[in-house]
Design a protein around this motif. Sequence first.
Motif, PDB file in Angstrom:
ATOM      1  N   PHE A  23       0.824  -1.101  -0.032  1.00  0.00           N
ATOM      2  CA  PHE A  23      -0.169   0.204   0.130  1.00  0.00           C
ATOM      3  C   PHE A  23       1.020   1.276   0.030  1.00  0.00           C
ATOM      4  CE2 PHE A  23      -2.578  -3.293   2.457  1.00  0.00           C
ATOM      5  CZ  PHE A  23      -3.754  -3.345   1.194  1.00  0.00           C
TER       6      PHE A  23
ATOM      7  N   ILE B 100       2.268   1.787  -3.728  1.00  0.00           N
ATOM      8  CA  ILE B 100       1.390   2.176  -4.571  1.00  0.00           C
ATOM      9  C   ILE B 100       0.843   3.747  -4.376  1.00  0.00           C
ATOM     10  CG2 ILE B 100       0.816   0.190  -5.575  1.00  0.00           C
ATOM     11  CD1 ILE B 100      -2.003   0.792  -4.072  1.00  0.00           C
TER      12      ILE B 100
ATOM     13  N   ASN C 267     -15.866  -7.183  -5.422  1.00  0.00           N
ATOM     14  CA  ASN C 267     -14.616  -7.624  -5.900  1.00  0.00           C
ATOM     15  C   ASN C 267     -14.660  -8.538  -7.193  1.00  0.00           C
ATOM     16  OD1 ASN C 267     -13.015  -5.934  -4.186  1.00  0.00           O
ATOM     17  ND2 ASN C 267     -13.287  -7.745  -2.572  1.00  0.00           N
TER      18      ASN C 267
ATOM     19  N   PHE D 132     -14.653 -10.199 -10.556  1.00  0.00           N
ATOM     20  CA  PHE D 132     -14.365  -9.762 -12.101  1.00  0.00           C
ATOM     21  C   PHE D 132     -14.913 -10.602 -13.343  1.00  0.00           C
ATOM     22  CE2 PHE D 132     -11.090 -10.577 -15.409  1.00  0.00           C
ATOM     23  CZ  PHE D 132     -11.435  -9.345 -16.046  1.00  0.00           C
TER      24      PHE D 132
ATOM     25  N   ILE E 196     -15.978  -1.365 -10.803  1.00  0.00           N
ATOM     26  CA  ILE E 196     -14.574  -1.241 -10.572  1.00  0.00           C
ATOM     27  C   ILE E 196     -13.392  -1.875 -10.944  1.00  0.00           C
ATOM     28  CG2 ILE E 196     -12.880  -0.536  -8.758  1.00  0.00           C
ATOM     29  CD1 ILE E 196     -14.915   0.926  -7.016  1.00  0.00           C
ATOM     30  N   PRO E 197     -13.725  -3.261 -10.767  1.00  0.00           N
ATOM     31  CA  PRO E 197     -12.582  -4.226 -11.190  1.00  0.00           C
ATOM     32  C   PRO E 197     -12.580  -4.265 -12.752  1.00  0.00           C
ATOM     33  CG  PRO E 197     -14.001  -5.126  -9.536  1.00  0.00           C
ATOM     34  CD  PRO E 197     -14.621  -3.994  -9.883  1.00  0.00           C
TER      35      PRO E 197
ATOM     36  N   ILE F 206     -10.896  -1.061 -14.273  1.00  0.00           N
ATOM     37  CA  ILE F 206      -9.540  -1.092 -13.948  1.00  0.00           C
ATOM     38  C   ILE F 206      -9.017  -2.202 -14.890  1.00  0.00           C
ATOM     39  CG2 ILE F 206      -7.744  -1.959 -12.214  1.00  0.00           C
ATOM     40  CD1 ILE F 206      -9.288  -0.668 -10.299  1.00  0.00           C
ATOM     41  N   ASN F 207      -9.370  -3.318 -15.168  1.00  0.00           N
ATOM     42  CA  ASN F 207      -8.860  -4.197 -16.167  1.00  0.00           C
ATOM     43  C   ASN F 207      -8.932  -3.424 -17.688  1.00  0.00           C
ATOM     44  OD1 ASN F 207      -8.147  -6.845 -17.120  1.00  0.00           O
ATOM     45  ND2 ASN F 207      -9.657  -6.862 -17.973  1.00  0.00           N
TER      46      ASN F 207
ATOM     47  N   PHE G 108      -5.980  -1.032 -17.666  1.00  0.00           N
ATOM     48  CA  PHE G 108      -4.612  -1.617 -17.826  1.00  0.00           C
ATOM     49  C   PHE G 108      -4.397  -2.286 -18.985  1.00  0.00           C
ATOM     50  CE2 PHE G 108      -2.038  -2.197 -14.224  1.00  0.00           C
ATOM     51  CZ  PHE G 108      -2.437  -1.315 -13.241  1.00  0.00           C
TER      52      PHE G 108
ATOM     53  N   LEU H  38      -1.197   3.671 -11.452  1.00  0.00           N
ATOM     54  CA  LEU H  38      -1.190   3.652  -9.833  1.00  0.00           C
ATOM     55  C   LEU H  38      -2.340   4.437  -9.097  1.00  0.00           C
ATOM     56  CD1 LEU H  38       2.582   3.524  -9.129  1.00  0.00           C
ATOM     57  CD2 LEU H  38       1.002   1.621  -9.051  1.00  0.00           C
TER      58      LEU H  38
ATOM     59  N   LEU I 106      -5.187   2.437  -9.289  1.00  0.00           N
ATOM     60  CA  LEU I 106      -5.390   1.512  -8.096  1.00  0.00           C
ATOM     61  C   LEU I 106      -5.500   1.979  -6.991  1.00  0.00           C
ATOM     62  CD1 LEU I 106      -2.202  -0.727  -9.465  1.00  0.00           C
ATOM     63  CD2 LEU I 106      -4.625  -1.306  -9.660  1.00  0.00           C
TER      64      LEU I 106
ATOM     65  N   GLY J  92      -9.069   2.639  -6.775  1.00  0.00           N
ATOM     66  CA  GLY J  92     -10.162   1.481  -6.891  1.00  0.00           C
ATOM     67  C   GLY J  92     -10.059   0.682  -5.564  1.00  0.00           C
ATOM     68  N   ILE J  93      -8.929   1.002  -4.717  1.00  0.00           N
ATOM     69  CA  ILE J  93      -9.125   0.143  -3.422  1.00  0.00           C
ATOM     70  C   ILE J  93      -9.790   1.074  -2.070  1.00  0.00           C
ATOM     71  CG2 ILE J  93      -7.288  -1.452  -4.127  1.00  0.00           C
ATOM     72  CD1 ILE J  93      -5.530   0.005  -2.012  1.00  0.00           C
TER      73      ILE J  93
ATOM     74  N   ILE K 186     -13.612   0.149  -0.855  1.00  0.00           N
ATOM     75  CA  ILE K 186     -13.704  -1.025   0.207  1.00  0.00           C
ATOM     76  C   ILE K 186     -12.772  -0.830   1.427  1.00  0.00           C
ATOM     77  CG2 ILE K 186     -12.012  -2.589  -1.061  1.00  0.00           C
ATOM     78  CD1 ILE K 186     -15.442  -3.917  -0.265  1.00  0.00           C
ATOM     79  N   VAL K 187     -11.633  -0.453   1.350  1.00  0.00           N
ATOM     80  CA  VAL K 187     -10.936  -0.243   2.365  1.00  0.00           C
ATOM     81  C   VAL K 187     -11.556   0.559   3.368  1.00  0.00           C
ATOM     82  CG1 VAL K 187      -8.466   0.819   3.279  1.00  0.00           C
ATOM     83  CG2 VAL K 187      -8.516  -0.798   1.054  1.00  0.00           C
TER      84      VAL K 187
END
Lengths: 295, 276
Positions: B27, B30, B208, B210, B225-226, B229-230, B233, B244, B247, B250-251, B254-255
Amino acid sequence: MKQQNRINRMNGSYWVATLPGFLVFLCVVLIPFFIGFGYSFTAWNGIGKHAAFIGLENYKDVLTDDPKAIASIFFTARFTISVVIISNLLGFFLALGITALKRGQGPLRVVFFLPNVIGGLILGFIWRFLLINGLPAVGEFLHIELISSPWLGDASTAFWGTVIVYVWKTAGYLMVIYIAALLSIDQNLFDAAHIDGARALSILFRIKIPLIMPAITVCLFLMLSWAFKLFDVIFSLTGGGPFGATESFALNIYNEAFLYNNYGYASAKAVVFTLLVALLTLLQVKATKSREVQA
Amino acid sequence: MKNKMGISQIALLVLLTLLAFVFLLPFYFITINSVKTFSEIMKSPAALPSSLQLKNYEIAIRQVSFFRMLFNSLVITIGSVGGMVLLGSPAAWKLVRVPSKISAVFFTIYVAAMVIPFQSVMVPLVKVASEGNLLDNRLGLILIYWGFGQPFTVFLYHGFIKGVPYELEESARLDGCNDFTMFHAIVFPLLKTITVTVIILQTLWVWNDFLLPSLILYAKDLQTIPLSINRFFGQYKNQWDKALPILVLGILPIVLFFLSLQRFMIKGIAEGAVKG
């Protein structure tokens, strides 16, 4: 019990409560599952209207003429064994350490659990950065060759890269289960053991481990079924590379279906996959039962 | 006894704290690199940034339409998990309270279905979904999640309800209470603990996930979100100054969700494992 039977019958409300969920489940899970079983005997490529029936040809190919599929099964097995052992050991020791602490339990638990709430796909991308750029820079700085090599470019380090990422994700989850189990042990047992002069090590092996056996079984089973079906971490971390070295069976099936459009053949692989998972589950259930009789 | 820390306590605390820092390292990496220029990321990824490139975030939020994907993830997760609770809890209740052959068959099918890996359903599922007009449609995806969530939801509720005493329902029944009132006024409130567990476990999964949404949703403005992000990328592989910040963003939801509810979540997971 008799009275319960008298009042709770399979009347209209029984069906109102149970049927809607079951019908949805039937349509999106069970029916597709059986259709897939049917596809596995065809050469369907997803384009033609009618799929040619070819009997057991697909199954024969999986077992005798598809080194990549076999390699992916072996990778999955190797990966599963490594992760089940390492993640459980780490989770268990974290739990032992944290339950022995007098303060600071809460924040530590949160930190170790944190990676688990993040999805596998994003975790894979995060670790791509770490393994390609982050760690090599740290390794160069500290002059540690092991860390500074490009992890994902080499078959054996790429394997351990995936193992590390997955252990990092799952150890905290297992830790939470182990903590709950350790805390549920009757404290009087420890007091009695202390009075009898028992050492920490014998308390661990004679009291703690035997009494949390059910939790150990749950954790082994959880890891086994997660690791065996591993998909999204690999998809984003290595994409199965280098040269298919980290391709899991789940990813192999995905590629067969959606990269090469061999739907019939992919379905046969999926049936093999289901059988393997079912076999593992049966072994697990059996092992659990026999252990419970012992205890 | 005084609350004095012995040497072994301190050693243990130091050891675990060090380990915790190792766990947090990804963490840290990134986050600090998400505000650097590309050349700085390449040159010194471990160092703190020399200047804050908040511009990276501006670009990132625009390029993945962050708020759009956040909205999609929220709608799909809430709709899916809410439906699982509504469909699963009354079903499990009846399966426990009406011990008939049919109930046993239902339950056995659900337990067996938990073994089926997604890979052996996915190809025909796309076909079934396209015939049912569920493709490229948030509601369609939600409906599919209801089906996939049903076995585990019923399983968790089933295990819990078996331990709920029957007397309360019996006396309500004698008072002439009908099934519907009985469930929502008497039974469901008793299931609060396990409902929290179900919501937490299924939320982590749906939020989460995908593979399933990637097969159902294609349109750009429906991406979760997943998925987003995919897709991102795929375009900007290894252009870390662009990737970055995505990412980190994206987290973040949920964090934050986890940190604000961590007590419930950790308890809920331990609970789910005992029942599972």
